[in-house]
Design an enzyme around this catalytic site. Structure first.
Site, PDB file in Angstrom:
ATOM      1  N   SER A   1      -6.865  -0.575  -6.847  1.00 49.06           N
ATOM      2  CA  SER A   1      -6.505  -0.876  -5.465  1.00 49.06           C
ATOM      3  C   SER A   1      -5.024  -1.215  -5.452  1.00 49.06           C
ATOM      4  CB  SER A   1      -7.307  -2.069  -4.941  1.00 49.06           C
ATOM      5  OG  SER A   1      -6.741  -2.606  -3.757  1.00 49.06           O
ATOM      6  N   THR A   2      -4.379  -1.049  -4.322  1.00 47.38           N
ATOM      7  CA  THR A   2      -3.014  -1.554  -4.195  1.00 47.38           C
ATOM      8  C   THR A   2      -2.951  -3.019  -4.606  1.00 47.38           C
ATOM      9  OG1 THR A   2      -2.404  -0.026  -2.423  1.00 47.38           O
ATOM     10  CG2 THR A   2      -1.178  -2.098  -2.537  1.00 47.38           C
ATOM     11  N   ASN A   3      -4.033  -3.737  -4.320  1.00 47.48           N
ATOM     12  CA  ASN A   3      -4.006  -5.188  -4.484  1.00 47.48           C
ATOM     13  C   ASN A   3      -4.033  -5.658  -5.928  1.00 47.48           C
ATOM     14  OD1 ASN A   3      -4.104  -4.984  -1.748  1.00 47.48           O
ATOM     15  ND2 ASN A   3      -6.235  -5.654  -1.555  1.00 47.48           N
TER      16      ASN A   3
ATOM     17  N   LYS B   1      50.701 -14.042  -4.242  1.00 42.57           N
ATOM     18  CA  LYS B   1      49.501 -14.879  -4.212  1.00 42.57           C
ATOM     19  C   LYS B   1      48.354 -14.183  -4.952  1.00 42.57           C
ATOM     20  CE  LYS B   1      46.825 -17.734  -0.974  1.00 42.57           C
ATOM     21  NZ  LYS B   1      45.447 -17.269  -1.135  1.00 42.57           N
TER      22      LYS B   1
ATOM     23  N   SER C   1      46.798 -11.407  -1.252  1.00 38.63           N
ATOM     24  CA  SER C   1      47.120 -11.526   0.158  1.00 38.63           C
ATOM     25  C   SER C   1      47.877 -10.309   0.652  1.00 38.63           C
ATOM     26  CB  SER C   1      47.964 -12.780   0.415  1.00 38.63           C
ATOM     27  OG  SER C   1      48.400 -12.843   1.758  1.00 38.63           O
ATOM     28  N   SER C   2      47.635  -9.970   1.925  1.00 42.35           N
ATOM     29  CA  SER C   2      48.373  -8.886   2.565  1.00 42.35           C
ATOM     30  C   SER C   2      49.664  -9.384   3.196  1.00 42.35           C
ATOM     31  CB  SER C   2      47.505  -8.238   3.651  1.00 42.35           C
ATOM     32  OG  SER C   2      47.180  -9.200   4.660  1.00 42.35           O
TER      33      SER C   2
ATOM     34  N   THR D   1      35.883 -38.170 -11.793  1.00 41.37           N
ATOM     35  CA  THR D   1      34.638 -38.418 -11.071  1.00 41.37           C
ATOM     36  C   THR D   1      34.993 -38.639  -9.614  1.00 41.37           C
ATOM     37  OG1 THR D   1      34.766 -40.791 -11.557  1.00 41.37           O
ATOM     38  CG2 THR D   1      33.470 -39.431 -13.077  1.00 41.37           C
TER      39      THR D   1
ATOM     40  N   THR E   1       0.829  -1.210   0.000  1.00 43.69           N
ATOM     41  CA  THR E   1       0.000   0.000   0.000  1.00 43.69           C
ATOM     42  C   THR E   1       0.861   1.257   0.000  1.00 43.69           C
ATOM     43  OG1 THR E   1      -1.842  -1.095   1.113  1.00 43.69           O
ATOM     44  CG2 THR E   1      -1.724   1.300   1.310  1.00 43.69           C
TER      45      THR E   1
END
Length: 473
Positions: A143-145, A327, A321-322, A190, A104
């Site tokens: 209507s909103t509906n 990496k 990486s830090s 697999t 609504t």
């Protein structure tokens, strides 16, 4: 500080001051106060705002044709709707996407913005509702509906086709890689164990086929959104709408959107049922799950670079990486995985919201719409990134893959028809224990002549496909 100018508006709860320059009104003001939930407004969903404007325009044109609205007001409302559908005033749609009231507040927000812009077009001030009212005129016969579900159907369909376009680009990227890698022999696996040889092209062609199937399923599901309940008004009986309105409004909306929309055969059922969203959510989950599986494969195949499989190389896009120099992480597949996880969770939310509907209306459609459209939007962006920043730049190490095939005990499987399962098993076990190649052990045992063994183990014989499956496109 000088207070900003306001205008006084009222609703059933009383009077409130609304910013004088706002196109929204008192109903929107209360909704903003009541629903500070996600921080994301309906105005941030351009497809939904455009759909709301299209629905209001169609309703207004139908009302004008049926004599419910005079042409002066109707023309102004239609002009306002055209502007909004074209991108204007989206910042005035300020209600949170998640809200109580079955949508609504979204409908009221649209009614107020359209009414005040229409008033300006008519040369009148914002808030002059005695002349043109958000509910009496903009919301006439509605209507909103029926407005909100219809707009959500249209907006969701637009989001889905944006996703389809990106999935088709990703499919084409995988298909191109399938052609590029069509002669790269590798070991298939697999249960993460060596199985039998295949080509890297066949592996990538599989992803293209999967995506083709998903695109087809999404298109089918999106067609369910073409059936709308516009004209149902409150519960599906069409109360307060004139005879012929529903069919006319839907026909006009179809013309405006370019979609072959049809009126639901039973508007009472359509007003309470959200089955189309449940179905679409399931298909979206299917797409997300399969894409996540593909990204798992890409991460596994690219693992290493030296202590993993290392069969493909993903394009490096940022430092990984830090602390570990050099990496590089598979960040693009990782982000797609995370979006997929969100969509799986969204499906649970949508299922619960659909189940919670009661009697003639589902009050929880806002969260259904939010989860569906946000999921489709995020996945669209993720797929675009996967295509452009990952798949198109994938490379491989042909020599490494070929050496692994030649050294794999999986080659013994190809010998079953000629030397029998027992003999092939004995050769495979000896190869595993000694490190010798299957080919060398077969020759040493005298089970096959060198020419026959060479023919059996030729890559094209090990990886051949029926002709109908050779083209990954």
């Amino acid at each position: 500080m000088t207070p900003s100018p306001t205008r006084l508006e009222h609703d059933l709860l009383g009077e409130r001051d609304v910013p004088a320059d706002a196109y929204w009104g008192v109903h929107t003001l209360r909704a903003v106060e009541n629903f500070p939930i996600t921080g994301r407004t309906i105005g941030q969903d351009p497809h939904l705002v455009r759909a709301l404007a299209d629905v209001k325009r169609a309703a207004t044109e139908a009302n004008a044709d049926l004599g419910v609205l005079d042409r002066e007001r109707a023309d102004a409302i239609v002009a306002a709707c055209r502007e909004i559908a074209g991108g204007a005033l989206h910042e005035q749609f300020v209600v949170d996407v998640v809200q109580g009231g079955a949508g609504t507040s979204t409908n009221m927000n649209a009614n107020e913005v359209i009414a005040n812009r229409a008033l300006e077009i008519l040369g009148r001030g914002r808030g002059d509702y005695a002349f043109l009212h958000p509910n009496t005129h903009v919301n006439a016969s509605q209507s909103t509906n029926d407005v909100y579900p219809t707009a959500v159907n249209i907006a969701t369909r637009r989001w889905i086709f944006a996703l389809v376009a990106e999935l088709e680009r990703l499919r084409d990227a995988f298909a191109a890689k399938a052609v590029e890698f069509r002669d790269v022999v590798k070991m298939g696996r697999t249960q993460l164990q060596d199985a039998v040889p295949m080509t890297l092209g066949q592996e990538f062609a599989t992803y293209a086929v999967m995506l083709t199937e998903d695109v087809d399923r999404l298109r089918e599901s999106a067609d369910l959104l073409l059936e709308v309940n516009l004209g149902a008004t409150a519960v599906g009986t069409g109360l307060n709408a004139p005879v012929g309105y529903a069919a006319l409004a839907v026909a006009k909306l179809a013309e405006i959107t370019g979609y072959p929309l049809v009126s639901s055969p039973d508007l009472v059922e359509a007003t309470q049922d959200v089955g189309q969203f449940v179905h679409l959510s399931g298909v979206l989950k299917r797409v997300a799950v399969k894409l996540s599986k593909v990204c798992n494969d890409l991460r596994l195949l690219s693992s290493g670079p030296r202590a993993g499989l290392g069969e493909i190389k993903l394009p490096p896009v940022q430092a990984g990486s830090s602390i570990m120099p050099g990496k590089v992480n598979p960040v693009i597949p990782e982000v797609v995985n995370q979006v997929a996880f969100q969509i799986v969770g969204n499906d649970v939310t949508i299922s619960m919201a659909a189940e919670a509907g009661q009697l003639q209306l589902n009050a929880f459609e806002p969260v259904i719409a939010q989860r569906l459209t946000e999921g489709a939007r995020n996945l669209t962006h993720a797929v675009a990134v996967l295509t452009d920043r990952c798949v198109v730049g994938i490379t491989t190490d042909r020599a490494l893959l070929r050496a692994r095939v030649e050294n794999s005990i999986g080659l013994a499987t190809a010998l079953n028809p000629r030397i029998g399962y027992e003999a092939a098993t004995r050769i495979a076990l000896e190869a595993a224990h000694t490190g010798a190649s299957v080919a060398d052990l077969v020759l040493a045992s005298g089970l096959l002549a060198p020419e026959e063994l060479e023919e059996l183990l030729r890559p094209e014989n090990l990886t051949s496909l029926p002709s109908s499956q050779e083209n990954p496109r």
